[in-house]
Design an enzyme around this catalytic site. Sequence first.
Site, mmCIF file in Angstrom:
data_model
loop_
_atom_site.group_PDB
_atom_site.id
_atom_site.type_symbol
_atom_site.label_atom_id
_atom_site.label_comp_id
_atom_site.label_asym_id
_atom_site.label_seq_id
_atom_site.Cartn_x
_atom_site.Cartn_y
_atom_site.Cartn_z
ATOM 1 N N ASP A 1 -121.613 31.784 52.917
ATOM 2 C CA ASP A 1 -122.990 32.270 52.824
ATOM 3 C C ASP A 1 -123.083 33.291 51.687
ATOM 4 O O ASP A 1 -122.211 34.153 51.533
ATOM 5 C CB ASP A 1 -123.415 32.905 54.150
ATOM 6 C CG ASP A 1 -124.927 33.068 54.257
ATOM 7 O OD1 ASP A 1 -125.542 32.388 55.099
ATOM 8 O OD2 ASP A 1 -125.491 33.881 53.486
ATOM 9 N N ILE A 2 -124.153 33.224 50.906
ATOM 10 C CA ILE A 2 -124.318 34.124 49.753
ATOM 11 C C ILE A 2 -124.560 35.567 50.195
ATOM 12 O O ILE A 2 -124.322 36.504 49.435
ATOM 13 C CB ILE A 2 -125.483 33.601 48.861
ATOM 14 C CG1 ILE A 2 -125.371 34.132 47.436
ATOM 15 C CG2 ILE A 2 -126.850 33.933 49.468
ATOM 16 C CD1 ILE A 2 -126.294 33.431 46.447
ATOM 17 N N GLY B 1 -135.935 31.866 63.271
ATOM 18 C CA GLY B 1 -135.465 32.577 62.089
ATOM 19 C C GLY B 1 -134.904 31.673 61.006
ATOM 20 O O GLY B 1 -134.173 32.139 60.130
ATOM 21 N N SER C 1 -134.694 29.877 57.611
ATOM 22 C CA SER C 1 -135.296 30.118 56.294
ATOM 23 C C SER C 1 -135.027 28.987 55.308
ATOM 24 O O SER C 1 -135.739 28.862 54.314
ATOM 25 C CB SER C 1 -134.802 31.447 55.715
ATOM 26 O OG SER C 1 -133.407 31.419 55.518
ATOM 27 N N HIS D 1 -128.279 23.488 59.230
ATOM 28 C CA HIS D 1 -127.022 24.162 58.897
ATOM 29 C C HIS D 1 -126.570 24.973 60.089
ATOM 30 O O HIS D 1 -127.382 25.525 60.839
ATOM 31 C CB HIS D 1 -127.165 25.052 57.660
ATOM 32 C CG HIS D 1 -128.294 26.039 57.739
ATOM 33 N ND1 HIS D 1 -129.600 25.670 57.507
ATOM 34 C CD2 HIS D 1 -128.318 27.363 58.043
ATOM 35 C CE1 HIS D 1 -130.384 26.727 57.648
ATOM 36 N NE2 HIS D 1 -129.631 27.769 57.987
HETATM 37 P P1 5GP Z 1 -131.212 30.501 58.038
HETATM 38 O O1 5GP Z 1 -131.952 31.807 57.920
HETATM 39 O O2 5GP Z 1 -132.058 29.344 57.547
HETATM 40 O O3 5GP Z 1 -130.616 30.240 59.381
HETATM 41 O O4 5GP Z 1 -129.953 30.650 57.084
HETATM 42 C C1 5GP Z 1 -130.004 30.401 55.715
HETATM 43 C C2 5GP Z 1 -128.769 31.031 55.119
HETATM 44 O O5 5GP Z 1 -128.576 30.503 53.828
HETATM 45 C C3 5GP Z 1 -128.863 32.554 54.972
HETATM 46 O O6 5GP Z 1 -127.813 33.170 55.691
HETATM 47 C C4 5GP Z 1 -128.736 32.773 53.458
HETATM 48 O O7 5GP Z 1 -127.987 33.928 53.130
HETATM 49 C C5 5GP Z 1 -128.073 31.492 52.988
HETATM 50 N N1 5GP Z 1 -128.412 31.096 51.627
HETATM 51 C C6 5GP Z 1 -129.665 30.983 51.114
HETATM 52 N N2 5GP Z 1 -129.604 30.581 49.833
HETATM 53 C C7 5GP Z 1 -128.279 30.422 49.540
HETATM 54 C C8 5GP Z 1 -127.585 30.006 48.352
HETATM 55 O O8 5GP Z 1 -128.163 29.708 47.316
HETATM 56 N N3 5GP Z 1 -126.229 29.970 48.438
HETATM 57 C C9 5GP Z 1 -125.545 30.308 49.571
HETATM 58 N N4 5GP Z 1 -124.206 30.248 49.519
HETATM 59 N N5 5GP Z 1 -126.173 30.684 50.701
HETATM 60 C C10 5GP Z 1 -127.528 30.743 50.687
#
Ligand code: 5GP
Length: 113
Positions: free
Chosen positions: A29-30, A92, A94, A99
């Site tokens: 995760d970034i 939550g 995004s 994933h």
């Molecule tokens: P969600 O909020 O949808 O459950 O998680 C999305 C995750 O994707 C977040 O933890 C965010 O930090 C990660 N993320 C978003 N854009 C990128 C990216 O471009 N690269 C990586 N490695 N992680 C990302």
Amino acid sequence: MDCIFCKIINGDIPSTKVYEDELVYAFRDINPEAPVHVLIVPKLHIESVAHIDDSHHTLIGHIHSVAKQIAEENDISQSGYRLLTNIGKDGGQSVFHLHYHLLGGRQLKWPPG
Ligand code: 5GP
Ligand code: ZN
């Protein structure tokens, strides 16, 4: 399709890969929330658990086996870890490509906020 995780899977956006096979891609995760924070994604674009159907059962089971393997490789299998997927607005989510977050390496809090 304008999907950031499809672009990561295709290599159009760089990522730190931790695992790949014909069905699944996993990367760091970034914005890590724990010492180990890996995202495990199916190569097939599925929006979320809310969009799974019976044809995805093998794939979803496979993701769990991959999570177990990545946890072992990152030495958090014994200490414990969390595997979770956020669904929709209240969940939550995004990024709208299914994933699973694999989180570990510290004591995680419960309940979530
Ligand atoms: P969600 O909020 O949808 O459950 O998680 C999305 C995750 O994707 C977040 O933890 C965010 O930090 C990660 N993320 C978003 N854009 C990128 C990216 O471009 N690269 C990586 N490695 N992680 C990302
Ligand atoms: Zn996608």
